[in-house]
Design a protein around this motif. Structure first.
Motif, mmCIF file in Angstrom:
data_model
loop_
_atom_site.group_PDB
_atom_site.id
_atom_site.type_symbol
_atom_site.label_atom_id
_atom_site.label_comp_id
_atom_site.label_asym_id
_atom_site.label_seq_id
_atom_site.Cartn_x
_atom_site.Cartn_y
_atom_site.Cartn_z
ATOM 1 N N ILE A 1 0.840 -1.198 0.000
ATOM 2 C CA ILE A 1 0.000 0.000 0.000
ATOM 3 C C ILE A 1 0.876 1.248 0.000
ATOM 4 O O ILE A 1 0.647 2.185 -0.761
ATOM 5 C CB ILE A 1 -0.969 -0.006 1.200
ATOM 6 N N GLU A 2 1.921 1.240 0.842
ATOM 7 C CA GLU A 2 2.808 2.401 0.958
ATOM 8 C C GLU A 2 3.496 2.742 -0.355
ATOM 9 O O GLU A 2 3.691 3.908 -0.661
ATOM 10 C CB GLU A 2 3.873 2.153 2.028
ATOM 11 N N GLY B 1 2.322 2.194 -3.304
ATOM 12 C CA GLY B 1 1.376 2.611 -4.318
ATOM 13 C C GLY B 1 0.597 1.520 -5.037
ATOM 14 O O GLY B 1 -0.119 1.819 -5.989
ATOM 15 N N PHE B 2 0.703 0.271 -4.606
ATOM 16 C CA PHE B 2 -0.107 -0.771 -5.234
ATOM 17 C C PHE B 2 -1.571 -0.511 -4.922
ATOM 18 O O PHE B 2 -1.919 -0.095 -3.824
ATOM 19 C CB PHE B 2 0.281 -2.161 -4.714
ATOM 20 N N ASP B 3 -2.436 -0.756 -5.908
ATOM 21 C CA ASP B 3 -3.860 -0.565 -5.658
ATOM 22 C C ASP B 3 -4.647 -1.868 -5.744
ATOM 23 O O ASP B 3 -5.853 -1.887 -5.531
ATOM 24 C CB ASP B 3 -4.455 0.479 -6.591
ATOM 25 N N CYS B 4 -3.967 -2.988 -6.014
ATOM 26 C CA CYS B 4 -4.637 -4.279 -6.114
ATOM 27 C C CYS B 4 -3.641 -5.394 -5.812
ATOM 28 O O CYS B 4 -2.473 -5.294 -6.189
ATOM 29 C CB CYS B 4 -5.203 -4.463 -7.527
ATOM 30 N N ASN C 1 -9.793 -7.744 3.602
ATOM 31 C CA ASN C 1 -10.689 -6.876 2.847
ATOM 32 C C ASN C 1 -11.350 -5.853 3.771
ATOM 33 O O ASN C 1 -11.483 -4.681 3.420
ATOM 34 C CB ASN C 1 -11.732 -7.707 2.108
ATOM 35 N N SER D 1 -10.286 -0.413 1.744
ATOM 36 C CA SER D 1 -10.408 0.976 1.309
ATOM 37 C C SER D 1 -9.092 1.511 0.744
ATOM 38 O O SER D 1 -9.076 2.541 0.083
ATOM 39 C CB SER D 1 -10.867 1.865 2.466
ATOM 40 N N LYS D 2 -7.987 0.803 0.975
ATOM 41 C CA LYS D 2 -6.671 1.252 0.519
ATOM 42 C C LYS D 2 -6.128 0.431 -0.639
ATOM 43 O O LYS D 2 -5.301 0.922 -1.410
ATOM 44 C CB LYS D 2 -5.669 1.169 1.678
ATOM 45 N N ILE D 3 -6.571 -0.835 -0.742
ATOM 46 C CA ILE D 3 -6.064 -1.724 -1.781
ATOM 47 C C ILE D 3 -7.141 -2.759 -2.093
ATOM 48 O O ILE D 3 -7.821 -3.234 -1.181
ATOM 49 C CB ILE D 3 -4.736 -2.404 -1.345
ATOM 50 N N ASN D 4 -7.317 -3.054 -3.373
ATOM 51 C CA ASN D 4 -8.303 -4.052 -3.781
ATOM 52 C C ASN D 4 -7.737 -5.442 -3.490
ATOM 53 O O ASN D 4 -6.736 -5.837 -4.070
ATOM 54 C CB ASN D 4 -8.620 -3.900 -5.269
#
Length: 184
Positions: A80-81, A83-86, A107, A112-115
């Motif tokens: 997450i830090e 920049g991954f979004d999934c 989940n 809310s931060k990563i799919n």
């Protein structure tokens, strides 16, 4: 001093590991040593003291205990830090359905931060379970096994990805899953 804790100096093998020890007023103690990818090792050491007959857990044994106690594996937070979004995951199990409790927890905590995209072993028979559990997407191959590809001479047959079963997308299965997951 930034030599210890998250972002601290790595050990001689280049890996950041954490240690912690706690003791209560009665002299009971608990400790963890050489723990990777778990942030709150002091709380983990307290769990060792309060929830096990052991005084010290180390390395993989400490990490396994941490996961059993619901500690987050920091690797997800690191993704997450940066920049991954999934993330495609089976919840640390061979099949996503076997790791569904971890997937649901992740989940809820990080959705809310990563799919969090469950994958591995998902098909028409279980895709609704993932939808009903709150996942907005899944990964599946929707395929049927194909004939094996002949491995060319000179290629290490033990290491070749061609040893894996090859699948061809089955559009009928894919359509059924899309209908079941998306519209029901």
């Amino acid at each position: 001093n930034n030599s210890v804790g998250k972002g601290g100096a790595p050990d001689r093998d280049g890996i950041v590991t954490l240690d912690a020890c706690v003791m209560d007023h009665n002299g009971n103690c608990g400790a963890v040593l050489a723990v990777e990818n778990i942030m709150h090792v002091a709380a983990l050491a307290q769990d060792v003291m309060e929830k096990t007959p052991h005084v010290i857990l180390a390395g993989e044994g400490a990490k396994k205990f941490a996961v059993e106690q619901g500690f987050t594996v920091e690797a997800l937070e690191q993704l997450i830090e940066v920049g991954f979004d999934c993330i495609l995951t089976s919840g640390q199990s061979e099949k996503a359905i076997d790791g569904i409790s971890k997937l649901i927890d992740w989940n809820k905590r990080f959705g809310s931060k990563i799919n969090i995209m469950p994958g591995s072993g998902i098909g028409i028979d279980n895709c609704k379970i993932f939808k009903e559990s709150g996942f907005s997407s899944i990964h599946l191959s929707a395929g049927k096994e194909s004939n094996k590809v002949k491995i060319p001479n000179g290629v290490n047959k033990k290491l070749s990805f061609l040893n894996q079963p090859l699948k061809i997308t089955n559009i009928k299965i894919l359509s059924e899953v899309v209908q079941a997951f998306k519209f029901n």
